[in-house]
Design an enzyme around this catalytic site. Sequence first.
Site, PDB file in Angstrom:
ATOM      1  N   ASP A  30      31.461  19.958  19.279  1.00 21.33           N
ATOM      2  CA  ASP A  30      30.264  19.164  19.589  1.00 21.33           C
ATOM      3  C   ASP A  30      29.639  19.703  20.879  1.00 21.33           C
ATOM      4  OD1 ASP A  30      29.292  16.019  18.716  1.00 21.33           O
ATOM      5  OD2 ASP A  30      28.602  16.824  20.638  1.00 21.33           O
ATOM      6  N   GLN A  94      24.046   7.098  14.370  1.00 18.17           N
ATOM      7  CA  GLN A  94      23.814   8.399  13.722  1.00 18.17           C
ATOM      8  C   GLN A  94      22.513   9.009  14.242  1.00 18.17           C
ATOM      9  OE1 GLN A  94      23.565   8.401   9.381  1.00 18.17           O
ATOM     10  NE2 GLN A  94      23.844  10.622   9.291  1.00 18.17           N
ATOM     11  N   HIS A 100      28.646  14.035   8.971  1.00 17.21           N
ATOM     12  CA  HIS A 100      29.610  14.711   9.842  1.00 17.21           C
ATOM     13  C   HIS A 100      30.698  13.742  10.245  1.00 17.21           C
ATOM     14  CE1 HIS A 100      26.154  13.232  12.143  1.00 17.21           C
ATOM     15  NE2 HIS A 100      26.982  12.949  13.124  1.00 17.21           N
ATOM     16  N   HIS A 102      33.390  13.065  13.167  1.00 19.01           N
ATOM     17  CA  HIS A 102      33.771  13.427  14.526  1.00 19.01           C
ATOM     18  C   HIS A 102      35.300  13.411  14.608  1.00 19.01           C
ATOM     19  CE1 HIS A 102      29.758  12.474  16.489  1.00 19.01           C
ATOM     20  NE2 HIS A 102      29.631  11.765  15.381  1.00 19.01           N
TER      21      HIS A 102
HETATM   22  P1  5GP Z   1      25.907  11.331  15.530  1.00 19.37           P
HETATM   23  O1  5GP Z   1      25.242  10.740  16.754  1.00 19.37           O
HETATM   24  O2  5GP Z   1      24.848  11.616  14.462  1.00 19.37           O
HETATM   25  O3  5GP Z   1      27.054  10.571  15.009  1.00 19.37           O
HETATM   26  O4  5GP Z   1      26.514  12.719  15.999  1.00 19.37           O
HETATM   27  C1  5GP Z   1      25.737  13.859  16.177  1.00 19.37           C
HETATM   28  C2  5GP Z   1      26.499  14.747  17.097  1.00 19.37           C
HETATM   29  O5  5GP Z   1      25.917  16.038  17.037  1.00 19.37           O
HETATM   30  C3  5GP Z   1      26.457  14.319  18.573  1.00 19.37           C
HETATM   31  O6  5GP Z   1      27.778  14.087  19.033  1.00 19.37           O
HETATM   32  C4  5GP Z   1      25.767  15.487  19.264  1.00 19.37           C
HETATM   33  O7  5GP Z   1      26.310  15.760  20.544  1.00 19.37           O
HETATM   34  C5  5GP Z   1      25.982  16.633  18.292  1.00 19.37           C
HETATM   35  N1  5GP Z   1      24.959  17.642  18.333  1.00 19.37           N
HETATM   36  C6  5GP Z   1      23.613  17.449  18.357  1.00 19.37           C
HETATM   37  N2  5GP Z   1      22.971  18.626  18.343  1.00 19.37           N
HETATM   38  C7  5GP Z   1      23.926  19.589  18.313  1.00 19.37           C
HETATM   39  C8  5GP Z   1      23.875  21.034  18.282  1.00 19.37           C
HETATM   40  O8  5GP Z   1      22.814  21.657  18.276  1.00 19.37           O
HETATM   41  N3  5GP Z   1      25.071  21.677  18.251  1.00 19.37           N
HETATM   42  C9  5GP Z   1      26.270  21.025  18.258  1.00 19.37           C
HETATM   43  N4  5GP Z   1      27.371  21.756  18.236  1.00 19.37           N
HETATM   44  N5  5GP Z   1      26.352  19.672  18.274  1.00 19.37           N
HETATM   45  C10 5GP Z   1      25.193  18.970  18.296  1.00 19.37           C
END
Ligand code: 5GP
Length: 114
Positions: A30, A94, A100, A102
Site C-alpha cells: 500500500d 472504500q 482489494h 488489505h
Molecule cells: P480503500 O480505502 O479503498 O479500502 O483502500 C485503497 C487503498 O489503496 C488505500 O489504503 C490507499 O493507500 C491505497 N492506494 C491508493 N492509491 C494507491 C497507489 O497508487 N498505489 C498503491 N500501492 N496504493 C494506493
Amino acid sequence: MSDCLFCKIVSGEIPAKVVYEDEHCLGFDDINPQAPVHVLVIPRKHVVSLSDADAADAELLGRLCLACAAVAAQKGIAEDGYRVVTNKGEKAGQSVFHLHLHVLGGRRMAWPPG
Ligand code: 5GP
Ligand code: ZN
C-alpha cells in the site's frame, strides 16, 4: 477498466511494489501503509467490490484469500497474527473501486475497527 487505478497497476501502466503474483491475483505494498506490513491483494480481473462478485467468482475469491495467507507467510507475520479487511462502499472507507483485500500486520491491532 481503462480509468481504474488498480487495473493500471495490473497492466503495469502505474508502478507498484509487487510482493505476490499468480495467474489471477496480484499483491503489492500500500502506498500509504497503516501498519508495518500493509499489502493490497487484488484480482487481476476488474471487480468493483465484494458485493459485485457473483457465484462465478467463488474460486477467485478463494484464491484471493489464499494469496493473503501467502503474503502473510512471506512477510513473516503469519505466526504473530494479521488482519485481512475489505471496505465496500464509501461509508466503509472504500476509495478505490476495484476489489482489494488489505493484509495488515506487524503491530497489535485494535478491535473493533473504527
Ligand atoms: P480503500 O480505502 O479503498 O479500502 O483502500 C485503497 C487503498 O489503496 C488505500 O489504503 C490507499 O493507500 C491505497 N492506494 C491508493 N492509491 C494507491 C497507489 O497508487 N498505489 C498503491 N500501492 N496504493 C494506493
Ligand atoms: Zn479495475
